[in-house]
Design an enzyme around this catalytic site. Structure first.
Site, PDB file in Angstrom:
ATOM      1  N   HIS A   8       0.878  -1.174   0.000  1.00 41.73           N
ATOM      2  CA  HIS A   8       0.000   0.000   0.000  1.00 41.73           C
ATOM      3  C   HIS A   8       0.911   1.219   0.000  1.00 41.73           C
ATOM      4  O   HIS A   8       2.146   1.080  -0.041  1.00 41.73           O
ATOM      5  CB  HIS A   8      -0.932  -0.039   1.219  1.00 41.73           C
ATOM      6  CG  HIS A   8      -0.227  -0.287   2.514  1.00 41.73           C
ATOM      7  ND1 HIS A   8       0.653   0.610   3.063  1.00 41.73           N
ATOM      8  CD2 HIS A   8      -0.224  -1.359   3.350  1.00 41.73           C
ATOM      9  CE1 HIS A   8       1.132   0.132   4.195  1.00 41.73           C
ATOM     10  NE2 HIS A   8       0.626  -1.073   4.390  1.00 41.73           N
ATOM     11  N   GLU A   9       0.314   2.396   0.088  1.00 42.27           N
ATOM     12  CA  GLU A   9       1.103   3.629   0.004  1.00 42.27           C
ATOM     13  C   GLU A   9       2.177   3.722   1.095  1.00 42.27           C
ATOM     14  O   GLU A   9       3.176   4.397   0.911  1.00 42.27           O
ATOM     15  CB  GLU A   9       0.186   4.855   0.073  1.00 42.27           C
ATOM     16  CG  GLU A   9      -0.357   5.280  -1.273  1.00 42.27           C
ATOM     17  CD  GLU A   9       0.745   5.637  -2.280  1.00 42.27           C
ATOM     18  OE1 GLU A   9       1.676   6.378  -1.925  1.00 42.27           O
ATOM     19  OE2 GLU A   9       0.673   5.168  -3.428  1.00 42.27           O
ATOM     20  N   HIS A  11       4.121   1.221   2.291  1.00 47.22           N
ATOM     21  CA  HIS A  11       5.298   0.529   1.754  1.00 47.22           C
ATOM     22  C   HIS A  11       5.930   1.354   0.623  1.00 47.22           C
ATOM     23  O   HIS A  11       7.151   1.496   0.547  1.00 47.22           O
ATOM     24  CB  HIS A  11       4.908  -0.827   1.148  1.00 47.22           C
ATOM     25  CG  HIS A  11       4.330  -1.807   2.123  1.00 47.22           C
ATOM     26  ND1 HIS A  11       3.008  -2.155   2.122  1.00 47.22           N
ATOM     27  CD2 HIS A  11       4.914  -2.527   3.124  1.00 47.22           C
ATOM     28  CE1 HIS A  11       2.786  -3.052   3.070  1.00 47.22           C
ATOM     29  NE2 HIS A  11       3.919  -3.293   3.699  1.00 47.22           N
ATOM     30  N   LYS A 127       5.013   3.545  11.593  1.00 52.10           N
ATOM     31  CA  LYS A 127       3.752   2.861  11.914  1.00 52.10           C
ATOM     32  C   LYS A 127       3.998   1.770  12.964  1.00 52.10           C
ATOM     33  O   LYS A 127       3.196   1.550  13.858  1.00 52.10           O
ATOM     34  CB  LYS A 127       3.177   2.277  10.621  1.00 52.10           C
ATOM     35  CG  LYS A 127       2.295   1.068  10.749  1.00 52.10           C
ATOM     36  CD  LYS A 127       0.868   1.469  10.996  1.00 52.10           C
ATOM     37  CE  LYS A 127      -0.125   0.337  11.018  1.00 52.10           C
ATOM     38  NZ  LYS A 127       0.321  -1.004  11.202  1.00 52.10           N
ATOM     39  N   SER A 163      -2.329  -0.205   6.320  1.00 55.76           N
ATOM     40  CA  SER A 163      -1.829  -1.498   6.783  1.00 55.76           C
ATOM     41  C   SER A 163      -2.380  -2.572   5.860  1.00 55.76           C
ATOM     42  O   SER A 163      -3.523  -2.468   5.397  1.00 55.76           O
ATOM     43  CB  SER A 163      -2.319  -1.748   8.217  1.00 55.76           C
ATOM     44  OG  SER A 163      -2.162  -3.105   8.554  1.00 55.76           O
ATOM     45  N   SER A 164      -1.572  -3.587   5.616  1.00 49.35           N
ATOM     46  CA  SER A 164      -2.054  -4.691   4.771  1.00 49.35           C
ATOM     47  C   SER A 164      -3.284  -5.321   5.408  1.00 49.35           C
ATOM     48  O   SER A 164      -4.170  -5.831   4.717  1.00 49.35           O
ATOM     49  CB  SER A 164      -0.960  -5.747   4.615  1.00 49.35           C
ATOM     50  OG  SER A 164       0.229  -5.135   4.178  1.00 49.35           O
TER      51      SER A 164
HETATM   52  P1  AMP Z   1       4.973  -4.937   6.752  1.00 53.25           P
HETATM   53  O1  AMP Z   1       4.813  -5.431   5.340  1.00 53.25           O
HETATM   54  O2  AMP Z   1       3.684  -4.655   7.433  1.00 53.25           O
HETATM   55  O3  AMP Z   1       5.918  -5.791   7.552  1.00 53.25           O
HETATM   56  O4  AMP Z   1       5.667  -3.504   6.630  1.00 53.25           O
HETATM   57  C1  AMP Z   1       6.892  -3.345   5.979  1.00 53.25           C
HETATM   58  C2  AMP Z   1       7.458  -1.991   6.324  1.00 53.25           C
HETATM   59  O5  AMP Z   1       6.539  -0.974   5.914  1.00 53.25           O
HETATM   60  C3  AMP Z   1       7.652  -1.830   7.845  1.00 53.25           C
HETATM   61  O6  AMP Z   1       8.845  -1.128   8.086  1.00 53.25           O
HETATM   62  C4  AMP Z   1       6.445  -1.020   8.236  1.00 53.25           C
HETATM   63  O7  AMP Z   1       6.635  -0.252   9.399  1.00 53.25           O
HETATM   64  C5  AMP Z   1       6.264  -0.136   7.027  1.00 53.25           C
HETATM   65  N1  AMP Z   1       4.879   0.344   6.969  1.00 53.25           N
HETATM   66  C6  AMP Z   1       3.747  -0.388   7.087  1.00 53.25           C
HETATM   67  N2  AMP Z   1       2.657   0.406   7.061  1.00 53.25           N
HETATM   68  C7  AMP Z   1       3.114   1.675   6.937  1.00 53.25           C
HETATM   69  C8  AMP Z   1       2.482   2.967   6.860  1.00 53.25           C
HETATM   70  N3  AMP Z   1       1.159   3.105   6.905  1.00 53.25           N
HETATM   71  N4  AMP Z   1       3.268   4.051   6.743  1.00 53.25           N
HETATM   72  C9  AMP Z   1       4.623   3.926   6.700  1.00 53.25           C
HETATM   73  N5  AMP Z   1       5.275   2.747   6.764  1.00 53.25           N
HETATM   74  C10 AMP Z   1       4.540   1.644   6.879  1.00 53.25           C
END
Ligand code: AMP
Length: 257
Positions: A8-9, A11, A127, A163-164
């Site tokens: 999403h935005e 990432h 986040k 968030s995913s």
């Molecule tokens: P994840 O795929 O949820 O493990 O996230 C991968 C990376 O993207 C992690 O460093 C998260 O903190 C970051 N991330 C996830 N959601 C957001 C968001 N809404 N804004 C900024 N970074 C994010």
């Protein structure tokens, strides 16, 4: 940049930031690995959203040069491997209390990815504030030769942190989910005005239940770095929160200004 995909935005903002910092010689490497060891609940792991074809396209458009999508055996040779990283104190608080061993799984897979990719710089989202502090401590303690960058949280127009897991929210719950951000922000304002932190935490949890959340794991006003509960009037604090709505557990955090 370690991720679990379903971009999403949030990432994409990390990828764009890395692409902007890359310079002419470097490459932006994004890993996509839904890491089983950081899920305490196998059902949560099973329903975690996945779409590799879409992720590949989005990552490329945002400036990713290499998308590393290891399979389970590439990361964990047998079962979950035998060596794990365990960081004391910070990982046992908040998320750690509610998701035992979650941060052991995070730290171990991040250390593995650092050793495989050998990045000069790595990017993590605010986040996951506690995760940022855990990775920072690991990098300091184990002398990983890299620079960490933390990127601001990207939000939906109503304030819900991207968030995913938001994709798992049914529409009636999605409409109410932004209350998490609103309540954390109100808590931060009340604390900044001199409010008593434990009373604010309690009333914030009540507000989340009134707003439609089924349970609240914690609303915590904490020291931004050490993550210990903040005292009345303490400076440099953060409000962290985790709560469940429509069967989906959401986390968020805001700065106390
Ligand atoms: P994840 O795929 O949820 O493990 O996230 C991968 C990376 O993207 C992690 O460093 C998260 O903190 C970051 N991330 C996830 N959601 C957001 C968001 N809404 N804004 C900024 N970074 C994010």
């Amino acid at each position: 940049m370690p991720t679990m995909g379903y971009f999403h935005e949030g990432h994409l903002s990390l990828i764009r930031r890395a692409a902007a910092d890359r310079g002419k010689k470097g490459a932006v490497v994004v890993s996509l690995f839904v890491n089983p060891t950081q899920f305490n609940n196998p059902a949560d792991f099973a329903i975690y959203p996945r779409d590799e074809a879409r992720d590949t396209h989005l990552a490329k458009t945002a400036g990713c040069d290499v998308l590393f999508v290891p399979d389970f055996k590439e990361i964990y040779q047998d079962e979950y491997g035998k060596t794990a990283i365990r960081i004391p104190v910070i990982p046992e608080l908040w998320e750690g209390e509610h998701r035992p061993r979650h941060f052991d799984g995070v730290a171990t897979v991040v250390a593995k990815l650092f050793n495989i990719v050998m990045p000069d710089e790595a990017y993590f989202g605010e986040k996951d504030w506690q995760q940022c502090r855990v990775v920072e401590q690991m990098v300091d303690d184990l002398n990983f030769p890299l620079l960490l960058n933390f990127v601001k949280t990207v939000r939906e127009p109503d304030g819900l942190a991207m968030s995913s897991r938001n994709a798992l929210l049914r529409p009636e719950f999605r409409a109410k989910a932004a209350a998490l951000f609103r309540v954390l922000r109100q808590a931060a304002e009340a604390f900044a005005k001199g409010g008593e932190p434990r009373a604010i935490e309690k009333s914030s949890a009540d507000s989340l239940i009134s707003a439609g959340f089924s349970s609240v794991d914690y609303v915590a006003i904490v020291a931004a770095d050490a993550l210990k509960s903040a005292e009345l009037g303490e400076a440099n604090c953060r409000v962290l929160g985790a709560a469940t709505i429509g069967g989906v557990r959401l986390i968020d955090n805001v700065e106390v200004k």
